[in-house]
Design an enzyme around this catalytic site. Sequence first.
Site, PDB file in Angstrom:
ATOM      1  N   THR A 211       0.821  -1.209   0.000  1.00  0.00           N
ATOM      2  CA  THR A 211       0.000   0.000   0.000  1.00  0.00           C
ATOM      3  C   THR A 211       0.853   1.256   0.000  1.00  0.00           C
ATOM      4  O   THR A 211       0.441   2.301  -0.521  1.00  0.00           O
ATOM      5  CB  THR A 211      -0.944  -0.007   1.214  1.00  0.00           C
ATOM      6  OG1 THR A 211      -1.661  -1.251   1.224  1.00  0.00           O
ATOM      7  CG2 THR A 211      -1.925   1.137   1.186  1.00  0.00           C
TER       8      THR A 211
ATOM      9  N   ARG B 172      -0.232 -11.869  -5.608  1.00  0.00           N
ATOM     10  CA  ARG B 172       0.775 -10.954  -6.142  1.00  0.00           C
ATOM     11  C   ARG B 172       2.089 -11.657  -6.494  1.00  0.00           C
ATOM     12  O   ARG B 172       2.812 -11.191  -7.377  1.00  0.00           O
ATOM     13  CB  ARG B 172       1.052  -9.821  -5.148  1.00  0.00           C
ATOM     14  CG  ARG B 172      -0.081  -8.813  -5.046  1.00  0.00           C
ATOM     15  CD  ARG B 172       0.258  -7.674  -4.100  1.00  0.00           C
ATOM     16  NE  ARG B 172      -0.842  -6.709  -4.005  1.00  0.00           N
ATOM     17  CZ  ARG B 172      -0.962  -5.626  -4.757  1.00  0.00           C
ATOM     18  NH1 ARG B 172      -0.049  -5.341  -5.684  1.00  0.00           N
ATOM     19  NH2 ARG B 172      -1.980  -4.807  -4.594  1.00  0.00           N
TER      20      ARG B 172
ATOM     21  N   LYS C 194       1.189 -12.508   8.082  1.00  0.00           N
ATOM     22  CA  LYS C 194       0.139 -11.716   7.448  1.00  0.00           C
ATOM     23  C   LYS C 194      -0.441 -12.580   6.338  1.00  0.00           C
ATOM     24  O   LYS C 194       0.233 -12.880   5.348  1.00  0.00           O
ATOM     25  CB  LYS C 194       0.684 -10.409   6.878  1.00  0.00           C
ATOM     26  CG  LYS C 194      -0.379  -9.576   6.163  1.00  0.00           C
ATOM     27  CD  LYS C 194       0.200  -8.308   5.550  1.00  0.00           C
ATOM     28  CE  LYS C 194      -0.857  -7.521   4.792  1.00  0.00           C
ATOM     29  NZ  LYS C 194      -0.293  -6.309   4.136  1.00  0.00           N
TER      30      LYS C 194
END
Length: 294
Positions: free
Chosen positions: A47, A140, A163
């Site tokens: 991000t 990704r 995560k």
Amino acid sequence: MSKLFHGTAVAITTPFKEGVVDYDTFERHIEFLLTNDIKALFVNGTTGEGSTLTKEEQIRLVETAVKVTAGRVPVYVGSGTNDTQASIQQSLNVKAAGADGIMLITPYYNKTNQRGLIAHFTAIADAVELPVILYNVPSRTNVTIEPETVKELAAHPHIAALKDATGDMQYFEAVKSLVPDDFALYSGNDDSFIEFLDHGGDGIISVAANAVPKEFQTIYEVYQQDPSQAGDLYAGVSPLIEALNIDINPMPIKALVTYLGFADGSLRLPLVALPPHETKAVIHMYQQLKDGIL
């Protein structure tokens, strides 16, 4: 090892001004997040457009975050790449800059097998000696850290958390059944936050919380006492989360934080700004949330 944090962490955006990192705006955004009860800050991640930042920019962002947070919340830093030695060096650099821990993505492009993942993450953890958050985001990288691999890595004294951005609760359950109780499990997906908590997750590393941090932390805290009420609160933010999925992260959240005054709307190529009609839709949903309409 105790859990790194409980509740909501923010994967913070990186503001630019005429193509240059805007550190003053970055500081203001951090203060906004701290005022609104975030529990940890993640810098230089997906991000934050970490892959397009120079090494010097990455270090200065860490130094800035450490200065502004002043120990109020931990600062974790995305320092992993697909090159183990480069990841070690940058992780040592962010350690020197004051980071409380590092987040390591699975190697991409050259990829590797599960034995290679173990060797890669272990080499970095051994060299850096900071808490490590493994980042599993196969959408990704096209690489998954298999549950048995997470189990083996969780035995390392410095590998403290995962995560999980798979959105796959079967994967989550498999991992949870294999790791020790003090190994933290954080959602990387805003749209499965409640489901993640339902399965025993410890919190979230959120994108939407760049704009609605208090709402996310309140959902977590209410959930500890009344999951049903937390579900109702989450239903109120779900339309905004859906709007922020209108295009690839971080393009939509960058449009929203620009509206809030924490960016100038620009991203670094190959990412591009949302078109005006999509920007308007995201802002409209945010306004409705804040007006209590949703």
